[in-house]
Design a protein around this motif. Structure first.
Motif, mmCIF file in Angstrom:
data_model
loop_
_atom_site.group_PDB
_atom_site.id
_atom_site.type_symbol
_atom_site.label_atom_id
_atom_site.label_comp_id
_atom_site.label_asym_id
_atom_site.label_seq_id
_atom_site.Cartn_x
_atom_site.Cartn_y
_atom_site.Cartn_z
ATOM 1 N N GLY A 19 91.266 26.353 -51.332
ATOM 2 C CA GLY A 19 91.306 24.994 -50.811
ATOM 3 C C GLY A 19 91.244 23.939 -51.893
ATOM 4 O O GLY A 19 91.989 22.945 -51.857
ATOM 5 N N ILE A 20 90.365 24.112 -52.866
ATOM 6 C CA ILE A 20 90.260 23.136 -53.950
ATOM 7 C C ILE A 20 91.545 23.112 -54.775
ATOM 8 O O ILE A 20 92.039 22.041 -55.157
ATOM 9 N N LEU A 58 85.506 20.411 -47.790
ATOM 10 C CA LEU A 58 85.203 21.646 -48.515
ATOM 11 C C LEU A 58 83.919 21.519 -49.324
ATOM 12 O O LEU A 58 83.087 22.439 -49.346
ATOM 13 N N PHE A 59 83.729 20.385 -49.986
ATOM 14 C CA PHE A 59 82.538 20.216 -50.816
ATOM 15 C C PHE A 59 81.273 20.033 -49.971
ATOM 16 O O PHE A 59 80.215 20.562 -50.316
ATOM 17 N N LEU A 239 101.958 22.742 -38.951
ATOM 18 C CA LEU A 239 100.842 21.855 -39.270
ATOM 19 C C LEU A 239 100.042 21.503 -38.018
ATOM 20 O O LEU A 239 98.816 21.617 -37.998
ATOM 21 N N VAL A 240 100.728 21.114 -36.956
ATOM 22 C CA VAL A 240 100.034 20.674 -35.744
ATOM 23 C C VAL A 240 99.374 21.842 -35.024
ATOM 24 O O VAL A 240 98.223 21.741 -34.582
ATOM 25 N N SER A 241 100.093 22.956 -34.898
ATOM 26 C CA SER A 241 99.521 24.103 -34.176
ATOM 27 C C SER A 241 98.319 24.679 -34.916
ATOM 28 O O SER A 241 97.316 25.050 -34.289
ATOM 29 N N SER A 242 98.384 24.741 -36.262
ATOM 30 C CA SER A 242 97.251 25.270 -37.012
ATOM 31 C C SER A 242 96.049 24.341 -36.903
ATOM 32 O O SER A 242 94.910 24.801 -36.739
ATOM 33 N N TYR A 243 96.290 23.033 -36.975
ATOM 34 C CA TYR A 243 95.172 22.106 -36.843
ATOM 35 C C TYR A 243 94.571 22.185 -35.443
ATOM 36 O O TYR A 243 93.347 22.237 -35.283
ATOM 37 N N LEU A 274 85.990 28.691 -39.545
ATOM 38 C CA LEU A 274 87.048 28.030 -38.778
ATOM 39 C C LEU A 274 87.205 26.567 -39.186
ATOM 40 O O LEU A 274 88.324 26.064 -39.300
ATOM 41 N N SER A 275 86.090 25.876 -39.422
ATOM 42 C CA SER A 275 86.161 24.464 -39.793
ATOM 43 C C SER A 275 86.788 24.256 -41.171
ATOM 44 O O SER A 275 87.273 23.161 -41.470
ATOM 45 N N LEU A 276 86.782 25.300 -42.004
ATOM 46 C CA LEU A 276 87.352 25.188 -43.353
ATOM 47 C C LEU A 276 88.794 25.691 -43.435
ATOM 48 O O LEU A 276 89.422 25.560 -44.495
ATOM 49 N N CYS A 277 89.323 26.256 -42.348
ATOM 50 C CA CYS A 277 90.670 26.846 -42.399
ATOM 51 C C CYS A 277 91.736 25.789 -42.654
ATOM 52 O O CYS A 277 92.576 25.935 -43.555
#
Length: 310
Positions: A19-20, A58-59, A239-243, A274-277
């Motif tokens: 992510g970073i 992420l941080f 993008l939309v479906s993953s979010y 899940l919140s970081l995916c």
């Protein structure tokens, strides 16, 4: 040490590293013309704010939970816990708002139903910057009461604790206050989710119709590469479906933990992962769909163009 604990540690470390790297690359792509050779576009302002919000998520959520997963405790005091949770909620909301803004901006550019005045305004960098500024102000204001529900683990022994993350704790408020918080958060989040879904659906319909109108042009072409309309539609849908999927699952778990049960460790870990995916993988979707990146890759692989970057 259980294998589940090690799996959680590996997943969290991988998410943080990937992510970073992804958000840093997206931020550099949108802000440093030295790497692209082109001037900054209007959408770069939106994408740089999305990369900033993703990095803050992420941080503020990934690093503390990763440290707790490796056995660190009491590394945050009460003020630190309040600071971390507040900015996580702000960054999470800004990420949703900026994604909705990006979808709306693209819809205005593609859909012919919008007026020329609206299209001209949305192409203005000042207007885009002001909209991003409003997103930050909105979520900084809405989440102002979040610190009052957070305490450090050393101060939670004599208090009614709802969720213990190992490094911070959320207090258990009265039922009326909890329902009020849920209503406020749900109203704001559902508004932006509705805007994002509507804008993305409109773009898909417009691109689908355009593809059908020029189908004969693409059928006469011998290129195996997908059409620009197909690539744009695929990027929007991914993008939309993953979010929507990760956000919905994470929100349902958070709501369940807040209202009904004292969660176990596996529920907490699942909610964090899940919140970081989306903050982890969305930058790579945007980078791979950026024409500046794909054009450089195509030029690099053309015969006799190996020195294009020199």
């Amino acid at each position: 040490m259980s294998s589940a604990k090690w799996e959680t540690r590996i997943i969290l470390v991988a998410q943080m590293g990937v992510g970073i790297l992804g958000n840093t690359s997206l931020f550099c792509l949108c802000n440093f013309t030295l790497f692209t050779g082109q001037k900054v576009r209007c959408t770069d302002i939106i994408l740089s704010q999305l990369a900033l919000a993703n990095s803050l998520v992420l941080f503020s959520k990934g690093i503390p939970h990763t440290m707790a997963a490796f056995g660190s405790k009491y590394f945050l005091n009460e003020v630190g816990c309040q600071f971390v949770f507040y900015f996580h909620r702000v960054a999470r909301g800004v990420g949703l708002s900026i994604t909705s803004l990006l979808s709306g901006f693209q819809a205005i550019r593609l859909c012919p139903n919008f007026s020329r005045w609206m299209e001209h305004r949305m192409r203005s960098s000042k207007c885009i910057g002001f909209c991003c500024f409003l997103c930050w102000i909105l979520h900084l204001s809405v989440n102002i009461f979040v610190p009052f529900r957070i305490t450090g683990p050393t101060h939670s022994k004599n208090l009614s604790v709802n969720t213990n993350y190992g490094y911070c704790c959320t207090l258990n408020p009265d039922r009326f206050m909890m329902l009020l918080v849920v209503v406020i958060f749900s109203t704001v989040d559902l508004t932006f989710l509705g805007l994002m879904t509507w804008a993305s659906g409109s773009m898909v319909v417009v691109l689908r119709r355009h593809k059908q109108r020029v189908q004969h042009i693409h059928s006469n072409s011998h290129s195996l590469r997908p059409s620009p309309e197909a690539r744009a539609t695929r990027t929007i849908l991914i993008l939309v479906s993953s979010y929507f999927s990760t956000y919905s699952l994470s929100s349902l778990l958070s709501l369940w933990m807040a209202l009904f049960v004292i969660p176990g460790q596996w529920v907490l870990d699942t909610s964090i992962v899940l919140s970081l995916c989306f903050p982890t993988f969305s930058p790579f979707v945007l980078i791979c769909s950026d024409t500046r990146v794909t054009a450089k890759i195509v030029l690099f692989h053309l015969p006799g163009r190996e020195n294009t970057f020199c």
